[in-house]
Design a protein around this motif. Structure first.
Motif, mmCIF file in Angstrom:
data_model
loop_
_atom_site.group_PDB
_atom_site.id
_atom_site.type_symbol
_atom_site.label_atom_id
_atom_site.label_comp_id
_atom_site.label_asym_id
_atom_site.label_seq_id
_atom_site.Cartn_x
_atom_site.Cartn_y
_atom_site.Cartn_z
ATOM 1 N N ALA A 25 4.610 -40.266 -0.253
ATOM 2 C CA ALA A 25 4.993 -41.262 -1.248
ATOM 3 C C ALA A 25 5.153 -40.646 -2.634
ATOM 4 C CB ALA A 25 3.956 -42.388 -1.292
ATOM 5 N N SER A 26 4.432 -39.561 -2.903
ATOM 6 C CA SER A 26 4.478 -38.939 -4.237
ATOM 7 C C SER A 26 5.837 -38.320 -4.530
ATOM 8 C CB SER A 26 3.389 -37.872 -4.374
ATOM 9 O OG SER A 26 3.712 -36.700 -3.637
ATOM 10 N N ARG A 27 6.660 -38.148 -3.511
ATOM 11 C CA ARG A 27 8.002 -37.605 -3.729
ATOM 12 C C ARG A 27 8.861 -38.567 -4.535
ATOM 13 N NH1 ARG A 27 9.822 -36.526 2.304
ATOM 14 N NH2 ARG A 27 9.011 -38.670 2.385
ATOM 15 N N ASP A 28 8.507 -39.857 -4.496
ATOM 16 C CA ASP A 28 9.316 -40.875 -5.179
ATOM 17 C C ASP A 28 8.500 -41.724 -6.146
ATOM 18 O OD1 ASP A 28 11.720 -40.294 -3.588
ATOM 19 O OD2 ASP A 28 10.584 -41.187 -1.934
ATOM 20 N N SER A 29 7.272 -41.304 -6.440
ATOM 21 C CA SER A 29 6.417 -42.119 -7.303
ATOM 22 C C SER A 29 5.583 -41.232 -8.219
ATOM 23 C CB SER A 29 5.482 -42.989 -6.448
ATOM 24 O OG SER A 29 4.628 -43.772 -7.246
ATOM 25 N N ARG A 30 5.652 -41.479 -9.505
ATOM 26 C CA ARG A 30 4.888 -40.661 -10.460
ATOM 27 C C ARG A 30 3.481 -41.245 -10.622
ATOM 28 N NH1 ARG A 30 3.266 -39.697 -15.527
ATOM 29 N NH2 ARG A 30 3.401 -37.516 -16.243
ATOM 30 N N GLU A 91 6.387 -42.269 6.664
ATOM 31 C CA GLU A 91 5.554 -43.173 5.859
ATOM 32 C C GLU A 91 5.380 -44.518 6.570
ATOM 33 O OE1 GLU A 91 6.407 -43.361 1.493
ATOM 34 O OE2 GLU A 91 7.797 -41.740 1.968
#
Length: 258
Positions: A25-30, A91
């Motif tokens: 998920a961190s690939r698309d969420s800061r 995911e």
């Protein structure tokens, strides 16, 4: 091939599953992977040992050639390295598996255990924040490990935050009284956190001021746990880690006003 290598999602325990979801998920969420960097590193290390991801450690990232991804907050490099499991749609597959685990009473003990790990990490992060806010050494947050183990079993995250806030406030006053003596300041904080009277008060009253405005935890690993593996919602903050709040038929309890 290492005998500890994982071959399917079901080979991963709940905490590691949540950690893998958080990385994806961190690939698309800061947002942070976990409440603390040390917890993020621990989860990534477990995933590496199982052959799920690759990491460049002890270097922070691959330089030549650049490779994989970097977590947006912790700035830790990683790459997916699990040939047995396709990354596409992973995911959603993890979410489905965690939701099925949420219905398994046989996994209650494991889920409660990971909830305790999350609470401890959340408390460490909050204590670091409060110490930094008052110009004190955030490394003192390690003193949480010396508190009696049963504290984690009896206090909700909201009540923990009150206790931490109270302890650092006491330490800040001692800092002024002692003319900025670091030992006396640190001892005052530790004594307040371990005080039976403060613990007793933390079990009473309303601590709505220590509840967030959203039901979604800030870190990704806590979000997927609270939303899918435990289905806690607001209870992530208002309940102490226990089996009851995670049993679907249990009625949620709230912190009542005095």
């Amino acid at each position: 091939m290492s005998p500890s290598r994982a071959h399917r999602l079901e080979d991963l325990d709940i905490g590691v599953l949540c950690g893998l979801w958080a990385l994806l998920a961190s690939r698309d969420s800061r947002r942070p992977i976990a409440p603390t960097e040390s917890m993020a590193v621990s989860v990534m290390d477990q995933l590496q040992t199982l052959g799920v991801i690759a990491v460049p450690w002890p270097a922070p990232r691959w330089e030549l050639p650049p490779r994989g991804f970097v977590t947006p907050i912790e700035q830790l490099a990683w790459d997916y390295a699990w040939p047995e499991v396709e990354v596409e749609g992973l995911e959603a597959h993890i979410e489905d598996l965690l939701r099925s685990y949420a219905r398994e009473r046989s996994l209650l003990e494991e889920r409660v255990g990971f909830w305790r790990v999350l609470i401890q990490s959340e408390c460490t992060e909050y204590l670091q924040f409060q110490l930094t806010k008052h110009g004190l050494d955030p490394a003192w947050a390690s003193d949480l490990q010396w508190l009696p183990p049963h504290y984690l079993d009896t206090l909700s995250l909201a009540r923990w935050k009150y206790l931490i806030w109270s302890g650092v406030r006491q330490g800040a006053m001692e800092c002024l009284r002692s003319r900025f003596d670091p030992k006396q300041t640190r001892d005052a904080i530790a004594a307040t956190l371990a005080s039976p009277s403060r613990l007793s008060y933390a079990h009473q009253g309303s601590f709505d001021g220590f509840l967030p405005r959203t039901d979604t935890p800030h870190s990704l690993i806590a979000e997927v746990f609270a939303t899918h593996a435990a289905r806690l919602g607001r209870r992530y903050w208002t309940e102490a880690p226990a089996e009851g709040p995670m049993i679907p038929s249990a009625s949620p309890r709230t912190i009542s006003a005095p």
